[in-house]
Design an enzyme around this catalytic site. Structure first.
Site, PDB file in Angstrom:
ATOM      1  N   GLU A 226       8.035  15.628  16.648  1.00 43.72           N
ATOM      2  CA  GLU A 226       8.732  15.598  15.501  1.00 43.72           C
ATOM      3  C   GLU A 226       7.658  16.559  14.607  1.00 43.72           C
ATOM      4  O   GLU A 226       6.598  16.343  14.412  1.00 43.72           O
ATOM      5  CB  GLU A 226       8.595  14.165  14.960  1.00 43.72           C
ATOM      6  CG  GLU A 226       9.271  14.097  13.467  1.00 43.72           C
ATOM      7  CD  GLU A 226       8.747  12.463  13.099  1.00 43.72           C
ATOM      8  OE1 GLU A 226       7.803  11.915  13.094  1.00 43.72           O
ATOM      9  OE2 GLU A 226       9.925  12.049  12.363  1.00 43.72           O
TER      10      GLU A 226
ATOM     11  N   GLU B 264       8.956   0.842  11.427  1.00 43.86           N
ATOM     12  CA  GLU B 264       9.990   1.867  11.200  1.00 43.86           C
ATOM     13  C   GLU B 264       9.269   3.284  11.371  1.00 43.86           C
ATOM     14  O   GLU B 264       8.572   3.743  10.728  1.00 43.86           O
ATOM     15  CB  GLU B 264      10.614   2.149   9.829  1.00 43.86           C
ATOM     16  CG  GLU B 264      11.700   0.821   9.741  1.00 43.86           C
ATOM     17  CD  GLU B 264      13.003   0.836  10.223  1.00 43.86           C
ATOM     18  OE1 GLU B 264      13.197   1.826  10.887  1.00 43.86           O
ATOM     19  OE2 GLU B 264      13.824  -0.015   9.818  1.00 43.86           O
TER      20      GLU B 264
ATOM     21  N   LYS C  87       0.986  -1.403   0.002  1.00 41.90           N
ATOM     22  CA  LYS C  87       0.052  -0.079  -0.169  1.00 41.90           C
ATOM     23  C   LYS C  87       0.868   1.323  -0.042  1.00 41.90           C
ATOM     24  O   LYS C  87       1.682   1.664   1.042  1.00 41.90           O
ATOM     25  CB  LYS C  87      -1.085   0.098   1.292  1.00 41.90           C
ATOM     26  CG  LYS C  87      -1.918   1.138   1.133  1.00 41.90           C
ATOM     27  CD  LYS C  87      -2.699   1.629   2.498  1.00 41.90           C
ATOM     28  CE  LYS C  87      -2.180   3.097   3.023  1.00 41.90           C
ATOM     29  NZ  LYS C  87      -2.025   4.092   1.928  1.00 41.90           N
TER      30      LYS C  87
ATOM     31  N   CYS D 217      12.714  11.067   8.437  1.00 41.79           N
ATOM     32  CA  CYS D 217      12.708  10.218   9.799  1.00 41.79           C
ATOM     33  C   CYS D 217      14.139  10.586  10.525  1.00 41.79           C
ATOM     34  O   CYS D 217      13.898  10.722  11.827  1.00 41.79           O
ATOM     35  CB  CYS D 217      12.561   8.938   9.827  1.00 41.79           C
ATOM     36  SG  CYS D 217      13.464   7.944   8.542  1.00 41.79           S
TER      37      CYS D 217
HETATM   38  P1  NAD Z   1       1.736   8.065   8.207  1.00 40.82           P
HETATM   39  O1  NAD Z   1       1.900   7.138   9.555  1.00 40.82           O
HETATM   40  O2  NAD Z   1       0.710   9.041   8.292  1.00 40.82           O
HETATM   41  O3  NAD Z   1       1.392   6.974   6.859  1.00 40.82           O
HETATM   42  C1  NAD Z   1       2.099   6.020   6.504  1.00 40.82           C
HETATM   43  C2  NAD Z   1       1.365   5.061   5.820  1.00 40.82           C
HETATM   44  O4  NAD Z   1       0.616   4.506   6.679  1.00 40.82           O
HETATM   45  C3  NAD Z   1       0.502   5.684   4.636  1.00 40.82           C
HETATM   46  O5  NAD Z   1       0.582   4.673   3.670  1.00 40.82           O
HETATM   47  C4  NAD Z   1      -0.882   5.702   5.221  1.00 40.82           C
HETATM   48  O6  NAD Z   1      -1.883   5.721   4.348  1.00 40.82           O
HETATM   49  C5  NAD Z   1      -0.979   4.404   6.163  1.00 40.82           C
HETATM   50  N1  NAD Z   1      -1.989   4.631   7.235  1.00 40.82           N
HETATM   51  C6  NAD Z   1      -2.570   5.747   7.629  1.00 40.82           C
HETATM   52  N2  NAD Z   1      -3.536   5.258   8.614  1.00 40.82           N
HETATM   53  C7  NAD Z   1      -3.435   4.113   8.377  1.00 40.82           C
HETATM   54  C8  NAD Z   1      -4.202   2.908   9.594  1.00 40.82           C
HETATM   55  N3  NAD Z   1      -5.123   3.418  10.527  1.00 40.82           N
HETATM   56  N4  NAD Z   1      -4.060   1.839   9.287  1.00 40.82           N
HETATM   57  C9  NAD Z   1      -2.928   1.309   8.537  1.00 40.82           C
HETATM   58  N5  NAD Z   1      -2.178   2.152   7.727  1.00 40.82           N
HETATM   59  C10 NAD Z   1      -2.666   3.539   7.838  1.00 40.82           C
HETATM   60  O7  NAD Z   1       2.985   8.703   7.991  1.00 40.82           O
HETATM   61  P2  NAD Z   1       3.578   9.394   6.665  1.00 40.82           P
HETATM   62  O8  NAD Z   1       3.162  10.865   7.326  1.00 40.82           O
HETATM   63  O9  NAD Z   1       3.328   8.958   5.315  1.00 40.82           O
HETATM   64  O10 NAD Z   1       5.147   9.619   7.051  1.00 40.82           O
HETATM   65  C11 NAD Z   1       5.676  10.465   7.931  1.00 40.82           C
HETATM   66  C12 NAD Z   1       6.369   9.424   9.144  1.00 40.82           C
HETATM   67  O11 NAD Z   1       7.162   8.239   8.669  1.00 40.82           O
HETATM   68  C13 NAD Z   1       7.284  10.546  10.026  1.00 40.82           C
HETATM   69  O12 NAD Z   1       6.698   9.943  11.162  1.00 40.82           O
HETATM   70  C14 NAD Z   1       8.586   9.814   9.790  1.00 40.82           C
HETATM   71  O13 NAD Z   1       9.546   9.915  11.034  1.00 40.82           O
HETATM   72  C15 NAD Z   1       8.139   8.311   9.424  1.00 40.82           C
HETATM   73  N6  NAD Z   1       9.132   7.767   8.498  1.00 40.82           N
HETATM   74  C16 NAD Z   1      10.183   6.639   9.201  1.00 40.82           C
HETATM   75  C17 NAD Z   1      11.076   6.191   8.598  1.00 40.82           C
HETATM   76  C18 NAD Z   1      12.014   5.240   9.380  1.00 40.82           C
HETATM   77  O14 NAD Z   1      12.826   4.236   8.656  1.00 40.82           O
HETATM   78  N7  NAD Z   1      12.097   5.134  10.656  1.00 40.82           N
HETATM   79  C19 NAD Z   1      11.482   6.531   7.321  1.00 40.82           C
HETATM   80  C20 NAD Z   1      10.706   7.401   6.747  1.00 40.82           C
HETATM   81  C21 NAD Z   1       9.500   7.904   7.361  1.00 40.82           C
END
Ligand code: NAD
Length: 499
Positions: free
Chosen positions: A401, A267, A191, A302
Site C-alpha cells: 500500500e 479498519e 486521539k 484506504c
Molecule cells: P497510522 O496507523 O500511522 O496512524 C493512525 C493513528 O494511530 C494515529 O492517530 C497515530 O498517531 C496512532 N498511532 C501510531 N502509533 C500508535 C501506537 N503504537 N499505538 C496506538 N496508536 C498509534 O495510520 P495513518 O498513517 O494515520 O493512516 C493511514 C492508514 O490508515 C493507511 O494504511 C490506510 O489504508 C488506513 N485507513 C484505513 C481506513 C479504513 O476504513 N479501513 C480508512 C482510512 C485510512
C-alpha cells in the site's frame, strides 16, 4: 453545496482561530506537562499553530472523566431520544460552521477545498445525524423459552471507548466513530492523528456547546507513542476503535492482550483492485471512475483502487482513455476550488511515495504518466498522479500500500485469472468490477474477498451499508450502517423465571 471563490476561502483562512487545547472532563485544557507539538500546512510547509501534546497523565484524567460520566448515567442513562436530540444539535453546529471547518480541514491536511467543502464537513454531520436517528430503532429480543420464563437479549453500551483516528479523512473518520459510539450511550476518549488534530479539536468545542455532558467526549491530542499506546494499554478502557495502518493495528491487538483484553475494532489498509472485463461497452465511464478511484484524495484513501487489472483484449484502448481521464485530476493550492487534488500530508510521506515510484521503475514497471514531485516553489508537498503499466504480481507496486497517487496497471487473460489476481493480496477492503455481463459481475463479486465490492462504478456505499475489511484490512470492525451501532454495545442475556 455550492463553492465560493478562492479569495473567499483565503479570507476565512486569514481570520481562522485555531482550537489547540485538549478536551478533558468538559474543559478545554493545556497538557499537564505544558508540552506542545507544531501543526504545519502541507501545502506550504509553514507552521499553523502549536497544539497541546498530551501524555499518560492526561489520558488518565480523560479516562477517569469518561468512566465517571459512564457510571453516573449522565449520558448512558439518558433515553435514546434524549441523546438523539443533543447529537442533532451537535450536527446543527457542525453545519452552521461549515465554511470554517472546510477551510480548517484543507489547511491542516492538504485536502482540496472542493472536497472538504462539498463532501467532508457535510458527510461528517450527516453521519452523526444518521446514527443518532438510529438510536431508538435498535430493538432488543425475547426468546421462546417458555411461558414461565422471561428470556431477554438486550444490548448495553460497552462503556469507555478509545477512538484512535487517521489523518486522511480527519473529520469524516471522527464522524464514522463518534456517531455510533455516542448514539449508543458510551463515553469516549478520542486521539486524533497528530498531523491533523485541528478539526477534531474545533468539533470538541462544538460538542460542548451542543450540550454533550462533561466527561462523555474527551479529546486528547498527541503522538502515537505518548497517547495512542497509552490508550491501547489502559486498564480502564473497554474497547478501542481504530482506523489506520495495519502495522499499528497489530500493536493494538498485542496491547489489548497485554492489558485488559479490551475489545479491538480495526479498519486498516488496502491494495484494492479494479477489474475491467472486455465486454464493457462504456469504457469512457470505466476509465473516468477508475481515475477517480485511484487518485481521489491524492490516493491517500484506504479504498483507493491502486491495482487496475484490465483484460488483454481492451488493455490498449482502456489505458489510453485512463491516461486521458487522469489529466482531469489537476494538482494545486488546496484553497483553490479549481483543483481536484491538493498536497500530500507531510514531507516524510511524500518522500516515501517518491521512493516507491523509483522502486517501481527499477523493478521494470513502465511509467506512462506523472511520477514527479511538482510545485516545489510553494514549499508544499505535491505529487502528480502517476500511472505505471506492465506491473507484474512479483513487483512491490503490486503488493504494498503506497497510500499516494500511484496506480499499477496489470493485464489479465480471463475471468478466472482476474479473480485470482484481485485476490492475490494480504488485504481485502474494496474492489471494483467492470463487466456488462450481469452473471459474470455477480460471480466475480462473490469470488473476490473484500468488504465492499462496487460493480460498474467506484463506490464505498452510503450510510446504510457497512464498511470494513476482509483479511488484513480489518479486524471485526464495520463503520457506518446499523452494524456500527451494534458493535459499540455488549450483548446481555437476562433469564427470569416467573412464578
Ligand atoms: P497510522 O496507523 O500511522 O496512524 C493512525 C493513528 O494511530 C494515529 O492517530 C497515530 O498517531 C496512532 N498511532 C501510531 N502509533 C500508535 C501506537 N503504537 N499505538 C496506538 N496508536 C498509534 O495510520 P495513518 O498513517 O494515520 O493512516 C493511514 C492508514 O490508515 C493507511 O494504511 C490506510 O489504508 C488506513 N485507513 C484505513 C481506513 C479504513 O476504513 N479501513 C480508512 C482510512 C485510512
Amino acid at each position: 453545496m455550492g463553492m465560493m471563490a478562492k479569495a473567499q476561502y483565503q479570507e476565512i483562512a486569514r481570520k481562522i482561530r485555531y482550537s489547540t487545547d485538549a478536551l478533558i472532563d468538559g474543559k478545554m485544557v493545556r497538557s499537564l506537562s505544558g508540552n506542545t507539538f507544531t501543526s504545519y500546512n502541507p501545502a506550504t510547509g509553514v507552521k499553523l499553530t502549536e497544539i497541546a501534546s498530551c501524555g499518560a497523565a492526561d489520558v488518565d484524567l480523560a479516562v477517569a472523566a469518561a468512566r465517571k460520566a459512564f457510571q453516573d448515567g449522565r449520558w448512558s442513562g439518558k433515553t435514546p431520544v434524549q441523546r438523539k436530540e443533543i447529537l442533532f444539535k451537535f450536527c446543527g453546529l457542525i453545519r452552521a460552521n461549515h465554511d470554517e471547518l472546510a477551510v480548517l480541514e484543507a489547511l491542516d491536511s492538504g485536502k482540496p477545498i472542493r472536497d472538504t467543502a462539498q463532501i467532508d464537513v457535510a458527510e461528517t454531520a450527516n453521519c452523526i445525524a444518521w446514527h443518532a436517528e438510529a438510536a431508538d430503532k435498535l430493538e432488543d429480543q425475547m426468546t421462546a423459552a417458555g411461558s414461565n420464563i422471561v428470556s431477554m437479549i438486550v444490548r448495553e453500551p460497552i462503556g469507555v471507548v478509545g477512538a484512535i483516528l487517521p489523518w486522511n479523512f480527519p473529520m469524516m473518520m471522527a464522524g464514522w466513530k463518534l456517531g455510533p459510539i455516542l448514539a449508543t450511550g458510551n463515553s469516549v476518549v478520542v486521539k486524533p492523528a497528530q498531523l491533523t488534530s485541528l478539526t477534531m479539536l474545533r468539533m470538541a468545542e462544538l460538542a460542548m456547546e451542543a450540550g454533550i455532558p462533561e466527561g462523555v467526549l474527551n479529546v486528547v491530542p498527541g503522538s502515537g507513542k505518548n497517547v495512542g499506546e497509552v490508550i491501547a494499554l489502559h486498564p480502564d478502557i473497554d474497547l478501542i476503535t481504530f482506523t489506520g495502518s495495519t502495522v499499528v493495528g497489530r500493536t493494538l491487538l498485542e496491547n489489548s492482550g497485554k492489558s485488559n483484553l479490551k475489545r479491538v475494532l480495526l479498519e486498516l489498509g488496502g491494495k484494492n483492485p479494479c477489474v475491467v472485463m472486455p465486454n464493457v461497452a462504456d469504457l469512457d465511464t470505466a476509465a473516468e471512475e477508475a481515475a477517480m478511484a485511484a487518485f481521489w484524495n491524492m490516493g491517500e484513501n484506504c479504498s483507493a483502487n491502486s491495482r487496475i487489472i484490465v483484460h488483454k483484449d481492451i488493455r490498449d484502448r482502456f489505458l489510453e482513455k485512463f491516461i486521458e481521464k487522469t489529466k482531469d485530476w489537476t494538482v494545486g493550492d488546496p484553497l483553490d476550488p479549481q483543483y481536484k487534488l491538493g498536497a500530500i500530508i507531510e514531507k516524510p510521506h511524500m518522500e516515501s511515495i517518491l521512493k516507491e515510484i523509483a522502486i517501481a521503475g527499477k523493478e521494470g514497471a513502465r511509467l506512462v504518466y506523472g511520477g514527479n514531485r511538482i510545485l516545489q516553489e510553494t514549499g508544499g508537498y505535491f505529487i502528480e498522479p502517476t500511472i505505471f503499466d506492465n506491473v507484474t504480481a512479483d513487483m512491490t507496486l503490486a503488493k504494498k500500500e503506497i497510500f499516494g497517487p500511484v496506480v499499477a496497471v496489470m493485464t489479465c487473460g480471463n475471468e478466472e485469472e482476474a479473480v485470482r489476481m484481485a485476490n492475490d493480496t494480504e488485504y481485502g477492503l474494496h474492489a471494483s468490477i467492470w463487466s456488462d455481463d450481469v452473471h459474470q459481475a455477480h460471480r466475480m463479486a462473490r469470488a473476490i474477498r473484500a468488504g465492499t465490492i462496487s460493480v460498474n462504478c467506484f463506490s464505498e456505499g452510503d450510510m446504510t451499508t457497512p464498511f470494513g475489511g476482509f483479511k488484513q484490512s480489518g479486524f471485526f470492525s464495520r463503520d457506518k450502517s446499523l452494524w456500527a451501532n451494534r458493535q459499540y454495545t455488549e450483548l446481555k442475556t437476562i433469564w427470569m423465571t416467573v412464578r
